[in-house]
Design a protein around this motif. Structure first.
Motif, PDB file in Angstrom:
ATOM      1  N   PHE A 162       0.847  -1.188   0.000  1.00  0.00           N
ATOM      2  CA  PHE A 162       0.000   0.000   0.000  1.00  0.00           C
ATOM      3  C   PHE A 162       0.886   1.242   0.000  1.00  0.00           C
ATOM      4  CE2 PHE A 162       0.628  -1.156   4.479  1.00  0.00           C
ATOM      5  CZ  PHE A 162       1.072   0.033   5.022  1.00  0.00           C
ATOM      6  N   ASP A 163       0.317   2.340  -0.462  1.00  0.00           N
ATOM      7  CA  ASP A 163       1.023   3.618  -0.338  1.00  0.00           C
ATOM      8  C   ASP A 163       0.201   4.648   0.445  1.00  0.00           C
ATOM      9  OD1 ASP A 163      -0.836   4.145  -2.321  1.00  0.00           O
ATOM     10  OD2 ASP A 163       0.637   4.390  -3.920  1.00  0.00           O
ATOM     11  N   ILE A 164      -0.956   4.204   0.958  1.00  0.00           N
ATOM     12  CA  ILE A 164      -1.757   5.003   1.883  1.00  0.00           C
ATOM     13  C   ILE A 164      -2.269   4.063   2.975  1.00  0.00           C
ATOM     14  CG2 ILE A 164      -3.840   6.389   2.204  1.00  0.00           C
ATOM     15  CD1 ILE A 164      -3.697   7.115  -0.770  1.00  0.00           C
ATOM     16  N   LEU A 165      -2.118   4.472   4.227  1.00  0.00           N
ATOM     17  CA  LEU A 165      -2.670   3.702   5.346  1.00  0.00           C
ATOM     18  C   LEU A 165      -3.607   4.600   6.137  1.00  0.00           C
ATOM     19  CD1 LEU A 165      -2.741   1.150   7.167  1.00  0.00           C
ATOM     20  CD2 LEU A 165      -0.845   2.170   8.464  1.00  0.00           C
ATOM     21  N   ILE A 166      -4.790   4.063   6.478  1.00  0.00           N
ATOM     22  CA  ILE A 166      -5.763   4.809   7.280  1.00  0.00           C
ATOM     23  C   ILE A 166      -5.910   4.158   8.649  1.00  0.00           C
ATOM     24  CG2 ILE A 166      -8.117   5.692   7.431  1.00  0.00           C
ATOM     25  CD1 ILE A 166      -8.423   5.268   4.461  1.00  0.00           C
ATOM     26  N   ILE A 167      -5.812   4.971   9.701  1.00  0.00           N
ATOM     27  CA  ILE A 167      -6.181   4.499  11.031  1.00  0.00           C
ATOM     28  C   ILE A 167      -7.135   5.513  11.657  1.00  0.00           C
ATOM     29  CG2 ILE A 167      -4.026   3.227  11.371  1.00  0.00           C
ATOM     30  CD1 ILE A 167      -3.157   5.431  13.319  1.00  0.00           C
ATOM     31  N   CYS A 168      -8.024   5.004  12.480  1.00  0.00           N
ATOM     32  CA  CYS A 168      -8.978   5.837  13.215  1.00  0.00           C
ATOM     33  C   CYS A 168      -8.721   5.590  14.697  1.00  0.00           C
ATOM     34  CB  CYS A 168     -10.403   5.447  12.837  1.00  0.00           C
ATOM     35  SG  CYS A 168     -11.699   6.414  13.644  1.00  0.00           S
ATOM     36  N   ASN A 169      -8.485   6.653  15.456  1.00  0.00           N
ATOM     37  CA  ASN A 169      -8.101   6.485  16.849  1.00  0.00           C
ATOM     38  C   ASN A 169      -8.726   7.590  17.711  1.00  0.00           C
ATOM     39  OD1 ASN A 169      -6.509   4.943  18.748  1.00  0.00           O
ATOM     40  ND2 ASN A 169      -5.140   6.702  18.917  1.00  0.00           N
ATOM     41  N   PRO A 170      -9.639   7.228  18.654  1.00  0.00           N
ATOM     42  CA  PRO A 170     -10.262   5.930  18.899  1.00  0.00           C
ATOM     43  C   PRO A 170     -11.025   5.436  17.666  1.00  0.00           C
ATOM     44  CG  PRO A 170     -10.665   7.410  20.746  1.00  0.00           C
ATOM     45  CD  PRO A 170     -10.094   8.242  19.636  1.00  0.00           C
ATOM     46  N   ASN A 171     -11.131   4.131  17.574  1.00  0.00           N
ATOM     47  CA  ASN A 171     -11.614   3.532  16.336  1.00  0.00           C
ATOM     48  C   ASN A 171     -13.134   3.363  16.314  1.00  0.00           C
ATOM     49  OD1 ASN A 171     -11.042   2.165  13.779  1.00  0.00           O
ATOM     50  ND2 ASN A 171     -11.775   0.318  14.803  1.00  0.00           N
ATOM     51  N   ASN A 172     -13.682   3.553  15.139  1.00  0.00           N
ATOM     52  CA  ASN A 172     -15.056   3.170  14.826  1.00  0.00           C
ATOM     53  C   ASN A 172     -14.948   1.903  13.979  1.00  0.00           C
ATOM     54  OD1 ASN A 172     -17.705   2.952  13.930  1.00  0.00           O
ATOM     55  ND2 ASN A 172     -17.654   4.781  12.653  1.00  0.00           N
ATOM     56  N   PRO A 173     -15.523   0.763  14.424  1.00  0.00           N
ATOM     57  CA  PRO A 173     -16.694   0.624  15.290  1.00  0.00           C
ATOM     58  C   PRO A 173     -16.450   0.117  16.709  1.00  0.00           C
ATOM     59  CG  PRO A 173     -16.448  -1.366  13.997  1.00  0.00           C
ATOM     60  CD  PRO A 173     -15.291  -0.464  13.627  1.00  0.00           C
ATOM     61  N   ASP A 174     -15.225  -0.207  17.109  1.00  0.00           N
ATOM     62  CA  ASP A 174     -15.041  -0.912  18.378  1.00  0.00           C
ATOM     63  C   ASP A 174     -14.431  -0.072  19.487  1.00  0.00           C
ATOM     64  OD1 ASP A 174     -12.500  -0.740  17.360  1.00  0.00           O
ATOM     65  OD2 ASP A 174     -12.030  -2.883  17.523  1.00  0.00           O
ATOM     66  N   GLY A 175     -14.162   1.225  19.233  1.00  0.00           N
ATOM     67  CA  GLY A 175     -13.635   2.088  20.284  1.00  0.00           C
ATOM     68  C   GLY A 175     -12.214   1.782  20.690  1.00  0.00           C
ATOM     69  N   TYR A 176     -11.509   1.030  19.864  1.00  0.00           N
ATOM     70  CA  TYR A 176     -10.132   0.645  20.205  1.00  0.00           C
ATOM     71  C   TYR A 176      -9.210   1.856  20.189  1.00  0.00           C
ATOM     72  CZ  TYR A 176      -5.790  -2.090  20.125  1.00  0.00           C
ATOM     73  OH  TYR A 176      -4.562  -2.633  20.417  1.00  0.00           O
ATOM     74  N   VAL A 177      -8.332   1.943  21.185  1.00  0.00           N
ATOM     75  CA  VAL A 177      -7.299   2.971  21.233  1.00  0.00           C
ATOM     76  C   VAL A 177      -5.956   2.277  21.106  1.00  0.00           C
ATOM     77  CG1 VAL A 177      -6.205   4.755  22.642  1.00  0.00           C
ATOM     78  CG2 VAL A 177      -8.696   4.554  22.609  1.00  0.00           C
ATOM     79  N   TYR A 178      -5.176   2.668  20.111  1.00  0.00           N
ATOM     80  CA  TYR A 178      -3.920   1.986  19.820  1.00  0.00           C
ATOM     81  C   TYR A 178      -2.903   2.178  20.944  1.00  0.00           C
ATOM     82  CZ  TYR A 178      -5.504   1.123  15.062  1.00  0.00           C
ATOM     83  OH  TYR A 178      -6.199   0.681  13.966  1.00  0.00           O
ATOM     84  N   ARG A 179      -2.167   1.108  21.210  1.00  0.00           N
ATOM     85  CA  ARG A 179      -1.083   1.165  22.193  1.00  0.00           C
ATOM     86  C   ARG A 179       0.111   1.904  21.598  1.00  0.00           C
ATOM     87  NH1 ARG A 179      -2.941  -4.196  22.172  1.00  0.00           N
ATOM     88  NH2 ARG A 179      -4.035  -4.806  24.078  1.00  0.00           N
ATOM     89  N   ASP A 180       0.937   2.469  22.469  1.00  0.00           N
ATOM     90  CA  ASP A 180       2.105   3.217  22.013  1.00  0.00           C
ATOM     91  C   ASP A 180       3.022   2.352  21.150  1.00  0.00           C
ATOM     92  OD1 ASP A 180       1.307   5.532  23.213  1.00  0.00           O
ATOM     93  OD2 ASP A 180       2.602   5.343  24.963  1.00  0.00           O
ATOM     94  N   SER A 181       3.217   1.103  21.559  1.00  0.00           N
ATOM     95  CA  SER A 181       4.101   0.207  20.803  1.00  0.00           C
ATOM     96  C   SER A 181       3.536  -0.066  19.409  1.00  0.00           C
ATOM     97  CB  SER A 181       4.301  -1.109  21.556  1.00  0.00           C
ATOM     98  OG  SER A 181       3.056  -1.769  21.769  1.00  0.00           O
ATOM     99  N   GLU A 182       2.217  -0.196  19.311  1.00  0.00           N
ATOM    100  CA  GLU A 182       1.586  -0.415  18.012  1.00  0.00           C
ATOM    101  C   GLU A 182       1.744   0.807  17.123  1.00  0.00           C
ATOM    102  OE1 GLU A 182      -2.037  -3.435  19.382  1.00  0.00           O
ATOM    103  OE2 GLU A 182      -2.307  -1.263  19.464  1.00  0.00           O
ATOM    104  N   LEU A 183       1.559   1.985  17.702  1.00  0.00           N
ATOM    105  CA  LEU A 183       1.702   3.215  16.929  1.00  0.00           C
ATOM    106  C   LEU A 183       3.122   3.386  16.416  1.00  0.00           C
ATOM    107  CD1 LEU A 183      -0.431   5.599  19.159  1.00  0.00           C
ATOM    108  CD2 LEU A 183      -1.041   4.750  16.889  1.00  0.00           C
ATOM    109  N   GLN A 184       4.097   3.034  17.246  1.00  0.00           N
ATOM    110  CA  GLN A 184       5.483   3.143  16.818  1.00  0.00           C
ATOM    111  C   GLN A 184       5.762   2.192  15.658  1.00  0.00           C
ATOM    112  OE1 GLN A 184       7.760   5.370  17.769  1.00  0.00           O
ATOM    113  NE2 GLN A 184       9.103   4.507  16.196  1.00  0.00           N
ATOM    114  N   THR A 185       5.252   0.962  15.743  1.00  0.00           N
ATOM    115  CA  THR A 185       5.449  -0.011  14.660  1.00  0.00           C
ATOM    116  C   THR A 185       4.759   0.454  13.386  1.00  0.00           C
ATOM    117  OG1 THR A 185       5.601  -1.830  16.249  1.00  0.00           O
ATOM    118  CG2 THR A 185       5.109  -2.412  13.973  1.00  0.00           C
ATOM    119  N   ILE A 186       3.550   0.986  13.528  1.00  0.00           N
ATOM    120  CA  ILE A 186       2.821   1.507  12.363  1.00  0.00           C
ATOM    121  C   ILE A 186       3.621   2.611  11.694  1.00  0.00           C
ATOM    122  CG2 ILE A 186       0.797   2.878  11.696  1.00  0.00           C
ATOM    123  CD1 ILE A 186      -0.789   1.239  13.781  1.00  0.00           C
TER     124      ILE A 186
END
Length: 370
Positions: free
Chosen positions: A146-170
């Motif tokens: 991919f050359d575009i990545l979309i994230i939603c934080n907090p996420n719709n539909p499950d309200g997930y909030v990404y962990r710091d380690s996940e954000l760093q990897t992303i």
């Protein structure tokens, strides 16, 4: 192109619920994510003043300077007013971006808001989803093209909030691929368990484009005002050209009315506190939903199978609406692999929520017996 576009599941269910209400059925709609509060008096006054002073004509395609300055102040100057574009809601902002960029391959981390896929198809982009519920989802993301990545934080539909380690990897994956990261922050004010602003590290990076708006936070979904923030000057200019040739400008009275947004933090905090109590109410009335408690946003996204229900989400939601007059959204709308999931919105009046939850609880128990 038109035959590839699917209807918005949430809007379809909302329309059906509204029709049943019009027919005299006592429907409780826990489907659409529409903040239920009336428009704040300060915003009403600002809009009224704009109308009385004849501020109802064309504005710049980029948006009124007063509002862009206010948005810039909300980011403490990380984005200058020239790096902000007022859009006709986040949905229009994303579509303008897709039309403006030459990038073609879009990846979204699913479950994801259903609009991402529809907008990509409308703009002729390739859409691909990575299922975050899989144990190796970050590896799958790394292996995806991919050359575009979309994230939603907090996420719709499950309200997930990404962990710091996940954000760093992303962030590392996006950099390695030379991709752009689109961050949808429309629910940023509705984060209940994470006091630290984990997204701050992304703001101001040139390969990051922020999308946000006032629909959810300021209870004005129908007034359609959002914005894009980007440090990429050439990208901003292309998006502005798209808006010049599509929407011309965002409605001016709403823009003028919102120019005092920096003074409304107390109001928005009150909305978030109200919905945090609603969030707790859901698992109090239906304890089985406690494992699905969202960290942010205002939705529960729960697996029927884990509740002992053998129906798929579509059949469950159809029966719930037919027998208990409660509207929910089937999870299949939010990506592949979620056909047994259901989304429940709790951004409604508390008494209405109680009524809907008691009916839902009753229906869950009936379905377990099937």
């Amino acid at each position: 192109m038109s035959n590839k576009i699917e209807e918005s599941a949430s809007m379809v269910v909302a329309a059906l619920a509204n029709q049943l209400k019009a027919d005299g059925v006592d429907v409780v709609s826990l489907s659409i994510g529409d903040t239920h509060f009336p428009l704040d008096r300060a915003l009403q006054a600002g809009i009224s003043e704009a109308m009385s002073t004849n501020r109802t004509h064309y504005s710049l395609a980029q948006g009124e300077m007063d509002l862009r300055n206010a948005v810039s102040r909300s980011y403490k100057g990380t984005y200058l007013s020239d790096e902000i574009i007022i859009s006709h809601g986040v949905k229009n902002g994303l579509y303008s971006y897709f039309l403006a960029t030459e990038r073609q391959s879009v990846c979204a981390i699913e479950p994801a808001w259903l609009g991402y896929k529809g907008l990509c198809r409308l703009a002729g982009k390739n859409y691909y989803g990575v299922n975050r519920y899989q144990n190796n989802w970050l590896e799958s993301l790394k292996d995806s093209e991919f050359d575009i990545l979309i994230i939603c934080n907090p996420n719709n539909p499950d309200g997930y909030v990404y962990r710091d380690s996940e954000l760093q990897t992303i962030l590392e994956i996006v950099k390695d691929k030379g991709a752009e990261l689109l961050i949808d922050e429309i629910y940023k004010f509705f984060s209940y368990d994470h006091a630290v602003d984990s997204m701050a590290r992304f703001r101001g990076l040139k390969n990051v484009v922020l999308f946000d708006g006032f629909s959810k936070s300021h209870a004005m979904t129908g007034l359609r005002v959002g914005y894009i923030a980007s440090k990429n000057e050439s990208l901003c200019q292309q998006i502005i050209k798209v808006q010049q040739n599509t929407i011309t400008c965002v409605n001016t009275i709403s823009q003028y009315g919102l120019s005092q947004i920096n003074e409304l933090d107390r109001v928005v905090s009150g909305y978030a506190a109200y919905y945090e109590k609603n969030r707790s109410l859901v698992s109090e009335i239906i304890p089985e939903l406690l494992p699905f408690t969202p960290a942010g946003g205002f939705y529960y996204f729960f697996d029927l199978g884990l509740l002992g229900i053998k129906l798929d989400a579509k059949d469950f939601c159809t029966g719930l609406l037919e027998h208990e007059a409660v509207a929910l959204i089937p999870g299949g709308a939010y990506g592949s692999g979620f056909d047994d999931y259901v989304r429940l919105s709790f951004c409604v009046d508390t008494e209405e929520l109680k009524k809907g939850l008691n009916r839902l609880n009753s229906y869950i128990e009936k379905c377990k017996e099937l």
